[in-house]
Design an enzyme around this catalytic site. Structure first.
Site, PDB file in Angstrom:
ATOM      1  N   ALA A 135     -18.759 -22.010 -14.093  1.00  0.00           N
ATOM      2  CA  ALA A 135     -17.436 -22.618 -14.288  1.00  0.00           C
ATOM      3  C   ALA A 135     -17.612 -23.915 -15.082  1.00  0.00           C
ATOM      4  CB  ALA A 135     -16.768 -22.882 -12.941  1.00  0.00           C
ATOM      5  N   ILE A 179     -22.668 -19.640  -6.506  1.00  0.00           N
ATOM      6  CA  ILE A 179     -23.398 -19.773  -7.768  1.00  0.00           C
ATOM      7  C   ILE A 179     -22.445 -19.921  -8.954  1.00  0.00           C
ATOM      8  CG2 ILE A 179     -23.492 -17.265  -8.199  1.00  0.00           C
ATOM      9  CD1 ILE A 179     -26.486 -17.746  -9.053  1.00  0.00           C
ATOM     10  N   LYS A 180     -21.192 -19.499  -8.761  1.00  0.00           N
ATOM     11  CA  LYS A 180     -20.237 -19.495  -9.862  1.00  0.00           C
ATOM     12  C   LYS A 180     -19.779 -20.891 -10.280  1.00  0.00           C
ATOM     13  CE  LYS A 180     -19.910 -15.102 -10.555  1.00  0.00           C
ATOM     14  NZ  LYS A 180     -20.026 -14.527 -11.883  1.00  0.00           N
ATOM     15  N   ASP A 181     -20.021 -21.896  -9.437  1.00  0.00           N
ATOM     16  CA  ASP A 181     -19.714 -23.265  -9.862  1.00  0.00           C
ATOM     17  C   ASP A 181     -20.468 -23.604 -11.139  1.00  0.00           C
ATOM     18  OD1 ASP A 181     -18.286 -23.434  -7.548  1.00  0.00           O
ATOM     19  OD2 ASP A 181     -19.500 -25.008  -6.611  1.00  0.00           O
TER      20      ASP A 181
END
Ligand code: PMP
Length: 470
Positions: free
Chosen positions: A57, A52-54
């Site tokens: 970012a 999910i951190k894409d």
């Protein structure tokens, strides 16, 4: 703020990997016991960086580009031990930024390798130093930002673009995938970006929707949601969620309820989800799936519930998806004997043959040592141990032969140590210690069979598991 991108348009429209961030699938979990409810999974593990951190970012970088904090050719700095580093390294690689990540040294090797493979400069620093110490990872990131021209320290824990991305992308995706019919969302909190962004979006569009926190036992967040009090945090194994302080960028007032899940139940739930639903999530997926199923079972009326699946399990192959690691950590019970057999980390059995036959080549023996990450192999013939071959036996043989490559073709039987000291299962710890003092590993066998070997590491792990500090 990045807006949802159209990844559905055909190939040839110039889409890049960055356009594949978000728009993740939603699937129904049909095999869990969810009482009267239907439980759906938002599959964030499908993002190109695997988590999910894409989303954040890309969102945090593009926001910084827009307001001029980051200029072409600049440097992105972040202090992170996890998925945000991978997402940022991916975005930096595709957008042509230099990426510096400062990572504490307790982190899994896989995550560090993935960041380096994406071209990031990874500085591994000490985990055991307090905030403000020059080697503490956030202090180092701030220092590098100050010393590097054109550098931006992203600070995901303080960055308002972190929750904002979820408010603008993840929330609307969930709403449309659920056809505007959804009663609750279950997720974990690390930076709180996900739950804060979703909470803000749904408070506007569906004020009755419940935001449910799934929290690892040991984190202070669940207790804070339930009572408004801050307690002493403990320790937990689940990665990416749970906190020992309130997340600065989060708004905890958006959370309606919290469910605490033990490490053991989290890991079991993640492993179960793979077997029953084919979803290979990370450890936080286990916490969230277990809490979501539990919340569903508590309901008396049918509800439609979404669980967030934050990342994929490939980064945890050497941990929660490794049966030996699970047993070493005490998360699964193994058959115990009450003797030295309990110290054997990898018992010799038909499922995993960590021995070599005497007629294997030295090249095969070396390959097996590398595969299992061990430095010696018992030589077994017809279920009997007849020798032991270790790295120094291999090295001696290969160095002694002018034809180095030819030496790798020699047979194990010719290079192994045949003079063996073995111990019966009931020999006791002192016998093991004596064996180690002589420089040997302890080979456990009885008159019928070879059981496996005990190394110094095995003994250390066993002592740690079985003898809590006095
Ligand atoms: N699960 C995993 C595996 C994570 O890496 C993170 C991020 N720390 C989360 C869940 C929680 O997300 P957030 O930071 O948005 O609260």
């Amino acid at each position: 703020m990045n807006t949802p991108r159209d990844t559905q348009a055909g190939a040839g429209n110039g889409a890049s990997t960055l356009d594949a961030i978000g728009n993740t699938p939603m699937v129904e979990l049909r095999n869990l016991d969810t009482g009267p409810c239907r439980l759906f999974a938002k599959m964030e593990l499908f993002n190109p960086g695997g988590s999910i951190k894409d989303r954040i970012a890309l969102g945090m970088v593009e926001a910084a580009e827009r307001d001029g904090r980051l200029e072409p050719g600049g440097t992105i700095v972040e202090a992170t031990s996890g998925n945000t580093g991978i997402g940022l390294a991916l975005v930096a690689a595709l957008k042509g930024y230099r990426m510096i990540l400062i990572i504490p040294d307790k982190m899994s090797r896989e995550k560090i390798q993935q960041c380096r493979a994406l071209g990031a400069e990874v500085i591994v620093t000490r985990t055991d130093v307090p905030p403000g110490h020059p080697l503490q990872y956030q202090t180092m990131a701030a220092d590098i930002e100050a010393r590097t021209t054109g550098a931006l320290y992203i600070r995901q824990h303080y960055n308002p673009d972190n929750p904002a991305v979820h408010e603008v992308t993840t929330g609307p995706e969930i709403w449309s995938q659920m056809d505007g019919d959804i009663d609750a969302i279950v997720g974990g909190i690390g930076t709180a970006g996900t739950m804060t962004g979703l909470g803000r979006y749904f408070r506007k569009i569906a004020p009755d929707l419940k935001m449910i926190l799934a929290d690892p036992a040991g984190s202070l967040l669940a207790h804070y949601v339930q009572t408004g009090e801050l307690t002493e945090p403990g320790a937990w194994v689940v990665e990416g969620i749970g906190e020992d302080e309130l997340p600065p960028v989060g708004d905890m007032s958006l959370i309606d309820e919290a469910i605490v899940v033990s490490d053991r139940d989290s890991l079991a739930a993640a492993r179960g989800l793979l077997k029953t639903e084919g979803i290979m999530g990370g450890s936080s997926t286990g916490t969230i799936a277990a809490a979501a199923a539990e919340w569903c079972r508590r309901q008396t009326a049918p509800k439609r519930v979404v669980a967030i699946i934050p990342d994929g399990g490939d980064k945890y192959l050497s941990k929660m998806y490794d049966d030996h690691w699970m047993a070493d950590q005490g998360f699964v019970e193994r058959e115990t004997y009450g003797d030295l057999r309990d110290l054997i980390a990898r018992r010799h059995d038909e499922h995993e043959d960590i021995t070599v036959p005497p007629d294997a080549t030295l090249a095969i023996a070396l390959g097996k040592m590398r595969l299992f990450n061990i430095s010696q192999l018992p030589v077994v013939q017809d279920a009997r141990i007849i020798g032991l071959i270790d790295e120094s036996d291999l090295l001696q043989r290969v160095l002694a032969n002018a034809d180095t490559q030819g030496a790798f073709g020699d047979l194990v039987a010719t290079a192994m140590t045949a003079k063996l000291e073995t111990l019966p299962p009931d020999a006791g710890l002192d016998a093991v210690k004596a064996t180690f003092e002589k420089g040997f590993v302890a080979l456990i066998r009885d008159e019928n069979q070879y059981w496996g070997l005990v190394t110094r590491t095995d003994l250390l792990n066993w002592l740690r598991r079985n003898r809590p500090a006095a």
